[in-house]
Design a protein around this motif. Structure first.
Motif, PDB file in Angstrom:
ATOM      1  N   UNK A   1       0.831  -1.215   0.000  1.00  0.00           N
ATOM      2  CA  UNK A   1       0.000   0.000   0.000  1.00  0.00           C
ATOM      3  C   UNK A   1       0.859   1.257   0.000  1.00  0.00           C
ATOM      4  N   UNK A   2       1.907   1.262   0.813  1.00  0.00           N
ATOM      5  CA  UNK A   2       2.809   2.421   0.880  1.00  0.00           C
ATOM      6  C   UNK A   2       3.458   2.646  -0.487  1.00  0.00           C
ATOM      7  N   UNK A   3       3.917   1.563  -1.101  1.00  0.00           N
ATOM      8  CA  UNK A   3       4.546   1.659  -2.415  1.00  0.00           C
ATOM      9  C   UNK A   3       3.568   2.211  -3.450  1.00  0.00           C
TER      10      UNK A   3
ATOM     11  N   UNK B   1       1.680   9.305  -5.947  1.00  0.00           N
ATOM     12  CA  UNK B   1       2.063  10.695  -5.679  1.00  0.00           C
ATOM     13  C   UNK B   1       3.164  11.141  -6.638  1.00  0.00           C
ATOM     14  N   UNK B   2       4.122  10.252  -6.928  1.00  0.00           N
ATOM     15  CA  UNK B   2       5.189  10.589  -7.877  1.00  0.00           C
ATOM     16  C   UNK B   2       4.605  10.899  -9.256  1.00  0.00           C
ATOM     17  N   UNK B   3       3.570  10.176  -9.632  1.00  0.00           N
ATOM     18  CA  UNK B   3       2.938  10.372 -10.941  1.00  0.00           C
ATOM     19  C   UNK B   3       1.858  11.449 -10.901  1.00  0.00           C
ATOM     20  N   UNK B   4       1.727  12.115  -9.759  1.00  0.00           N
ATOM     21  CA  UNK B   4       0.754  13.195  -9.558  1.00  0.00           C
ATOM     22  C   UNK B   4      -0.691  12.721  -9.754  1.00  0.00           C
TER      23      UNK B   4
ATOM     24  N   UNK C   1       0.168  11.730   1.871  1.00  0.00           N
ATOM     25  CA  UNK C   1       0.987  11.780   3.092  1.00  0.00           C
ATOM     26  C   UNK C   1       0.199  11.327   4.315  1.00  0.00           C
ATOM     27  N   UNK C   2      -1.063  11.714   4.384  1.00  0.00           N
ATOM     28  CA  UNK C   2      -1.908  11.247   5.495  1.00  0.00           C
ATOM     29  C   UNK C   2      -1.988   9.726   5.496  1.00  0.00           C
TER      30      UNK C   2
ATOM     31  N   UNK D   1      10.983  11.899  -0.602  1.00  0.00           N
ATOM     32  CA  UNK D   1      10.487  10.825   0.268  1.00  0.00           C
ATOM     33  C   UNK D   1       9.751   9.756  -0.532  1.00  0.00           C
ATOM     34  N   UNK D   2       8.987  10.164  -1.533  1.00  0.00           N
ATOM     35  CA  UNK D   2       8.260   9.199  -2.366  1.00  0.00           C
ATOM     36  C   UNK D   2       9.230   8.272  -3.085  1.00  0.00           C
TER      37      UNK D   2
END
Length: 171
Positions: free
Chosen positions: A62-64, A70-73, A81-82, A151-152
């Protein structure tokens, strides 16, 4: 009288032999019980370790996935982040680490938006108040974008996706 002593000694020896046999039997049972308890503990520890690994694998997946989104917007930084912070706080690391130092961008964004109302609680506010909160959140996202992206990258490489979700493509 000598016969009485001999009989008493024989009876005493038989009693001592019987008690010794009984004590030996109890010691053998105790040893077997300890071995059985130790075996059960090893089995329980193995089950706990397996459950921990399974749970960690799901959390890492899930984190991945969120970090890649997020990296791909494809996911707003504040929401990602939440979600990541909650998941990463539940992850069982092998050694203790300071999450806020390891992932400062995610942590700072989490701290910015953790108290912002969402879903149903958001409906209690006027549109003006909601816009003000959103504006504050957008500013934080802009300010922390570089740190969050760093961080991502770390999160996506450190937390491996499960084979079934490695090929998820974001559009």
């Amino acid at each position: 009288m000598a016969l009485t002593w001999v009989i008493a000694i024989i009876i005493g020896a038989a009693i001592i032999a019987g008690l010794s046999f009984y004590a030996g039997k109890l010691l053998w049972q105790l040893k077997a019980q300890k071995a059985q308890i130790e075996k059960k503990q090893v089995e329980q520890q193995a089950k706990l370790k397996e459950a921990r690994q399974t749970r960690n694998a799901k959390l890492a997946d899930s984190i991945n996935l969120i970090a890649r989104a997020m990296k791909e917007k494809q996911c707003e930084y504040s929401e990602g982040c939440l979600r990541i912070w909650v998941l990463i706080s539940q992850y069982s690391f092998d050694k203790e680490i300071s999450l806020s130092d390891t992932y400062p961008g995610v942590y700072q964004m989490y701290e910015e938006v953790k108290d912002v109302p969402t879903h149903e609680s958001r409906k209690k506010y006027s549109k003006k108040e909601i816009f003000k909160m959103d504006k504050q959140r957008w500013r934080a996202e802009e300010r922390l974008e570089n740190a969050i992206m760093t961080d991502c990258e770390k999160l996506a490489s450190e937390f491996q996706a499960l084979p079934s979700s490695q090929n998820v493509v974001f559009q």
